[in-house]
Enzyme design. Structure first.
Site, PDB file in Angstrom:
ATOM      1  N   ASP A   1      31.900  54.005 -53.550  1.00 31.64           N
ATOM      2  CA  ASP A   1      30.760  54.304 -52.678  1.00 31.64           C
ATOM      3  C   ASP A   1      31.140  55.265 -51.559  1.00 31.64           C
ATOM      4  O   ASP A   1      30.284  55.930 -50.983  1.00 31.64           O
ATOM      5  CB  ASP A   1      30.201  53.009 -52.090  1.00 31.64           C
ATOM      6  CG  ASP A   1      29.677  52.115 -53.196  1.00 31.64           C
ATOM      7  OD1 ASP A   1      30.482  51.372 -53.791  1.00 31.64           O
ATOM      8  OD2 ASP A   1      28.473  52.182 -53.486  1.00 31.64           O
TER       9      ASP A   1
ATOM     10  N   ALA B   1      25.853  54.411 -55.230  1.00 29.50           N
ATOM     11  CA  ALA B   1      26.027  55.544 -54.313  1.00 29.50           C
ATOM     12  C   ALA B   1      25.150  56.755 -54.655  1.00 29.50           C
ATOM     13  O   ALA B   1      24.411  57.272 -53.799  1.00 29.50           O
ATOM     14  CB  ALA B   1      27.505  55.941 -54.305  1.00 29.50           C
TER      15      ALA B   1
HETATM   16  O1  MRU Z   1      25.667  47.341 -53.485  1.00 31.71           O
HETATM   17  P1  MRU Z   1      25.503  48.356 -54.577  1.00 31.71           P
HETATM   18  O2  MRU Z   1      25.003  47.830 -55.854  1.00 31.71           O
HETATM   19  O3  MRU Z   1      24.756  49.572 -54.089  1.00 31.71           O
HETATM   20  O4  MRU Z   1      26.993  48.800 -54.791  1.00 31.71           O
HETATM   21  C1  MRU Z   1      27.313  49.983 -55.340  1.00 31.71           C
HETATM   22  C2  MRU Z   1      27.943  49.763 -56.614  1.00 31.71           C
HETATM   23  O5  MRU Z   1      27.288  49.580 -57.592  1.00 31.71           O
HETATM   24  C3  MRU Z   1      29.383  49.790 -56.730  1.00 31.71           C
HETATM   25  O6  MRU Z   1      30.133  49.610 -55.639  1.00 31.71           O
HETATM   26  C4  MRU Z   1      29.756  50.882 -57.675  1.00 31.71           C
HETATM   27  O7  MRU Z   1      30.860  50.476 -58.350  1.00 31.71           O
HETATM   28  C5  MRU Z   1      29.968  52.219 -57.020  1.00 31.71           C
HETATM   29  S1  MRU Z   1      28.512  53.035 -56.675  1.00 31.71           S
HETATM   30  C6  MRU Z   1      28.463  54.107 -57.915  1.00 31.71           C
END
Ligand code: MRU
Length: 367
Positions: free
Chosen positions: A247, A56
């Site tokens: 996210d 995020a």
């Molecule tokens: O699909 P991604 O790798 O962008 O997903 C995000 C993440 O890495 C996770 O959902 C995460 O735990 C939260 S984003 C800081």
């Protein structure tokens, strides 16, 4: 944080050429450290969509610099160019709220600029500020979150605190420090004994590829586990707490995180294990109150399910098919954990209950 004992952020301005933004191509980790240059708005959109960068906070920071890159075009109507860049960027990854948040901040600043030169300057400064704010928020999350780990360590009389995490909410998902990992790094630096259970996180394997690598680089003890292992560990007192990222977070404390997070929260509740979510406030979507109904869930290519990538014995990256050719797949990338399963939210302003009133107590300007 460190790579081979050298400090890196996940995104930075080329010191020799301000038009060049540098990122780590996360698709190549942990096997190769590839630094990539982003120069055009299309480079930025591709880097986000194809997950050269992900997570995020980093998606938001990358979008901020993407908007800056769009101002470097030769267009006479920079506001129209920026609007097109914004439309392109927000379509790349729908779930992480930081993307639209960063893009909208850039549009607002651009609209208030007096001249094209002023606009370029302001958009560049804001891109740097968004990145700096993200790093600082994560550092503060570490300071608040470490108190929870310190307390468990005290109760366990110095035995290692076992923390389970899912996906990668580490520094690679932000500009620095990470959200879920920030309290862990802070504890490790304080010499509080910690051990992290790292969910591999199919299909993209952010846990196996990124979280395990980050923790190894920082010397934090950890064990990689298959995604379905957490419940078993919890039943056998092998997990003291869960910390994950998010996210997108509703104003009522529902959290959208990598697919599989909800199941971990259910298992934690069944076993009376605290389940914390760490987030910079840029991850709140203040308009939403029902995460399951309202948060858009990204669906990605089925190839991420059908194929697994890694290096072969000769050291080159390979994609191998793991299911019958032509199998129908469904690749939901995120799920929503309702606030009632969340013990607390660790933010840059402190720790709150996952409920509207308590969240607003910490962020009164959002009332
Ligand atoms: O699909 P991604 O790798 O962008 O997903 C995000 C993440 O890495 C996770 O959902 C995460 O735990 C939260 S984003 C800081």
């Amino acid at each position: 944080m460190n790579i081979n004992n050298q400090h890196y952020r996940t995104i930075w301005v080329d010191p020799d050429n301000q038009a060049n933004i540098k990122i780590i191509d996360q698709r190549q980790l942990p096997h190769s450290l590839v630094i990539e240059d982003l120069r055009t708005i299309d480079d930025f959109a591709r880097a986000i969509f194809e997950m050269h960068v992900r997570g995020a906070g980093l998606i938001g920071a990358t979008a901020g610099f993407g908007m800056y890159s769009a101002t470097l075009s030769s267009s006479n109507d920079l506001l129209a160019t920026l609007q097109r860049a914004a439309d392109l960027l927000v379509k790349t990854r729908p779930t992480a709220t930081n993307l639209a948040w960063a893009v909208n901040r850039q549009l607002a600043v651009a609209r208030n600029a007096k001249t094209p030169e002023d606009l370029k300057k302001k958009v560049f400064e804001l891109a740097c500020q968004i990145a700096d704010e993200d790093a600082e928020a994560c550092r503060c999350i570490g300071e608040y979150g470490v108190e929870l780990i310190r307390e468990i360590s005290r109760q366990k009389k110095g035995e290692p605190v076992n923390i389970l995490t899912h996906c990668n909410a580490g520094w690679l998902a932000f500009v620095d420090f990470g959200s879920a990992t920030a309290p862990i790094y802070a504890a490790h630096h304080e010499k509080i004994p910690v051990h992290v259970w790292v969910d591999e996180t199919r299909p993209w394997l952010q846990g196996a590829k990124l979280t395990a690598w980050e923790l190894m680089q920082e010397g934090v003890p950890h064990t990689l586990i298959a995604d379905n292992t957490g419940g078993h560990l919890m039943q056998h007192d092998m997990v003291d707490m869960v910390i994950v990222g998010t996210d997108r977070t509703t104003a009522t404390g529902d959290v959208a995180n990598k697919i599989g997070t909800y199941l971990k929260a259910l298992a934690a509740r069944d076993n009376n294990i605290p389940f914390y979510v760490a987030l910079p406030s840029s991850t709140f979507d203040w308009q939403l109150s029902n995460g399951v109904a309202e948060i858009p869930i990204e669906q990605r290519s089925g190839d991420e399910i059908s194929y697994v990538s890694g290096i072969n014995k000769s050291g080159s990256m390979e994609n191998v098919l793991v299911c019958p050719q032509g199998t129908i797949t469904a690749n939901y990338s995120f799920d929503v954990t309702p606030a009632r399963l969340v013990t607390g939210l660790i933010t840059e302003r402190g720790i709150v209950k996952a409920e509207k009133q308590d969240i607003l107590r910490l962020f009164p300007e959002k009332k």
